[in-house]
Each structure stands twice: as C-alpha cells, then as structure tokens.
Design an enzyme around this catalytic site. Structure first.
Site, PDB file in Angstrom:
ATOM      1  N   GLU A  18      -6.603  -8.645  -1.871  1.00 49.83           N
ATOM      2  CA  GLU A  18      -6.954  -7.635  -0.873  1.00 49.83           C
ATOM      3  C   GLU A  18      -8.298  -7.006  -1.227  1.00 49.83           C
ATOM      4  O   GLU A  18      -8.361  -6.107  -2.074  1.00 49.83           O
ATOM      5  CB  GLU A  18      -5.908  -6.524  -0.859  1.00 49.83           C
ATOM      6  N   ASN A  62       3.579  -3.844   4.911  1.00 47.50           N
ATOM      7  CA  ASN A  62       3.500  -2.662   4.049  1.00 47.50           C
ATOM      8  C   ASN A  62       3.358  -1.425   4.942  1.00 47.50           C
ATOM      9  O   ASN A  62       2.286  -1.177   5.485  1.00 47.50           O
ATOM     10  CB  ASN A  62       2.288  -2.796   3.106  1.00 47.50           C
ATOM     11  N   HIS A  85      -1.093  -1.785  -5.740  1.00 44.01           N
ATOM     12  CA  HIS A  85      -1.891  -1.655  -4.508  1.00 44.01           C
ATOM     13  C   HIS A  85      -3.115  -0.794  -4.802  1.00 44.01           C
ATOM     14  O   HIS A  85      -3.060   0.140  -5.602  1.00 44.01           O
ATOM     15  CB  HIS A  85      -1.031  -1.028  -3.406  1.00 44.01           C
ATOM     16  N   LYS A  91       3.599   1.628   4.034  1.00 47.09           N
ATOM     17  CA  LYS A  91       3.019   2.761   3.286  1.00 47.09           C
ATOM     18  C   LYS A  91       3.854   4.030   3.515  1.00 47.09           C
ATOM     19  O   LYS A  91       5.067   3.936   3.677  1.00 47.09           O
ATOM     20  CB  LYS A  91       1.551   2.940   3.678  1.00 47.09           C
ATOM     21  N   SER A 111      -6.895  -5.786   6.836  1.00 45.90           N
ATOM     22  CA  SER A 111      -7.206  -5.754   8.267  1.00 45.90           C
ATOM     23  C   SER A 111      -6.833  -7.034   9.018  1.00 45.90           C
ATOM     24  O   SER A 111      -7.539  -7.449   9.934  1.00 45.90           O
ATOM     25  CB  SER A 111      -8.681  -5.401   8.476  1.00 45.90           C
ATOM     26  N   GLU A 158      -4.442   1.539  -3.282  1.00 43.89           N
ATOM     27  CA  GLU A 158      -4.250   2.989  -3.079  1.00 43.89           C
ATOM     28  C   GLU A 158      -3.576   3.623  -4.286  1.00 43.89           C
ATOM     29  O   GLU A 158      -3.818   4.785  -4.614  1.00 43.89           O
ATOM     30  CB  GLU A 158      -3.436   3.229  -1.791  1.00 43.89           C
ATOM     31  N   GLY A 216      -7.614  -1.359   5.927  1.00 44.45           N
ATOM     32  CA  GLY A 216      -7.517  -0.275   6.907  1.00 44.45           C
ATOM     33  C   GLY A 216      -8.777  -0.044   7.737  1.00 44.45           C
ATOM     34  O   GLY A 216      -8.875   0.954   8.437  1.00 44.45           O
TER      35      GLY A 216
END
Ligand code: PEP
Length: 261
Positions: free
Chosen positions: A169, A10, A97, A12, A216, A99, A175
């Site tokens: 996730e 991904n 996701h 992003k 991560s 985000e 991250g």
C-alpha cells in the site's frame, strides 16, 4: 492452499455494530447469484466482529480484525489479544497499517511481534507495507519496502498452517481516490515476491503467501490491476464502505480472474 483473488475490506473506524451488520447483510444478499472466486474478508471494528460473523452465517465470507495486541493476556488495558479475535470468529488480521504507524507509533519490531502473535493463534496476518511520498521522491521505495517485508517476517516460519499475506500500500495514495499505475504496482509486487523467495522455498511462496495491492482501488480502476501477474488481490478502504460499490469491485475481480484462468 490460498485461494486468490483475495478481496479484503478495511472499514477502519467508520462503522459501529449496526452499520457493519447492515453493510454485511447487503453484501451477503448482493453476492447471491454472483459467480465468485477466491476469498472475501471483511474487517470491521473490534466491537462489530461477532455480529458481523453472525450476519455472515454460512456464506463463504471470512472475518478479519484491523489490529491485535503483541501480548497474550493480562494487565494490558485497552489491548485485544489474538485469541479474543479468534473467539469472535476472525481468521485474518491486518497488521502494520500505515495509519497505525503514523498515529500509534507502530515500529518494525512491534509489527514483527504482532505477526508472530497472530500466527501462534492461527490467525493469518495481512501485513501492510509501503513507502511514503518522500521516500519515493528520494528513490528509496524499493529499499524501504524490502526492509519492511524482511523485518515483519524476521524469524517467521511460513507453512500450510501458517500462511501470510502482504498488502503493498503506497502510503501516499491511500484514501486519495488516485491509485498508482498498475505497472508500478506490478513492479513493487515482483520485488516483494523476490524478497519472499529469498526467505522461503518457492513452493511455500507459491501456495502459502499472497501479495495484495491497496491504495484507492475502486470499481473504475480495479480491472486495470487484475491482469497483473503478481497482484493476487486487493485491500480496499473507502470503496468497501458502500456495499453496492464494493459488490461491483467483487464482480469485476471475479470476472477478470475467471477470464484469465
Ligand atoms: C487502506 O487504508 O488500506 C486503503 C487501501 O484505503 P483506500 O482504499 O481508501 O485507499
């Protein structure tokens, strides 16, 4: 039938066309001579989809988008329909996701709608689920993740032509450079698998669904997750941005899964 292990990159909103093509080209070269298993999916930004597809050429790498519209066509300024993503050569799409939930107000309802819209067009959804740190602190993680999976799949028929992927996730490690304990991930994957078994026949779950871990993952920790029975692959963010780092992850995952089969 799905071919585990899955490795999904991904990227992003980090690469435009030029950089996405460069990294893809480096990955293509790096894969030559590597004994590979499973499925590799690259998810660049919308504008880079077609160029990445052309760079992939005949190599056995798949293309995915990072989102899609819940609509089909018409006056929806800024939206990208599933058929447009398909036309650019993608077979997969990341949906829900964390985000997108955090910054773009995605809800369980909009995610469910997008999952159905993706499947209607023959795109395989990679549905992201996971708890926040607060939810984990409050001992809500099982309930939260279970509900997210149930809601995303409400009214969704899974079949050989409509497979699905769930990516677990944990939001609080995305991250951060610090993945969760592999045994913790395995526990959550077992729980998600149970939800799938409650919704679909076992044979469908075994052959037409996959559960990935994301958060991560890097070349130093990926092998610790590989021997977990219910972890069928990885959704990788930061560590997929650099071809050499990502290639090391691919190599390790393929080696570990060959050793187990
Ligand atoms: C992600 O954002 O889906 C992700 C897994 O990111 P990272 O690997 O950087 O944690």
């Amino acid at each position: 039938m799905f071919k585990a292990p899955f490795l999904v990159a991904n990227w992003k909103m980090n690469y435009g066309i030029k950089q996405a093509v460069q990294v893809t080209a480096d990955i293509v070269v790096g894969l030559r001579g590597m004994r590979r298993k499973g499925q590799l999916v690259l998810c660049p930004s919308y504008p880079a989809l077609l160029s990445v597809k052309q760079t992939i050429g005949d190599e056995s790498i798949s293309l995915g988008a990072q989102d899609l519209s819940g609509q089909d066509r018409g006056a929806f300024t800024g939206e990208v329909a599933p058929w447009m993503i398909k036309e650019a050569g993608a077979e997969y799409v990341i949906i829900g996701h964390s985000e997108r939930k955090k910054y773009f107000s995605e809800t369980n309802e909009s995610i469910n709608n997008k999952v159905k819209n993706a499947l209607k067009e023959g795109l395989t959804p990679i549905i992201c689920v996971g708890e926040t740190f607060e939810e984990r602190q409050e001992n809500q993680k099982d309930h939260v993740v279970l509900r997210q999976v149930q809601n995303a799949l409400d009214g969704v028929k899974v079949s050989p032509i409509n497979p699905i992927i769930i990516a677990y996730e944990p939001v609080w490690v995305i991250g951060t450079g610090q993945a969760i304990e592999p045994s913790d991930a395995e526990y959550m994957h077992t729980l998600i698998r149970q939800v799938l078994i409650d919704l679909y026949p076992l044979v469908v779950v075994d052959h037409h669904t996959a559960i990935l871990y994301g958060g991560s993952v890097d070349e130093n920790n990926v092998d610790e997750f590989c021997d977990k029975e219910h972890i069928q692959g990885f959704l990788v963010g930061s560590a997929s941005l650099h071809s050499q780092q990502f290639l090391k992850i691919i190599e390790k995952v393929c080696k570990e899964s060959s050793a187990q089969s």
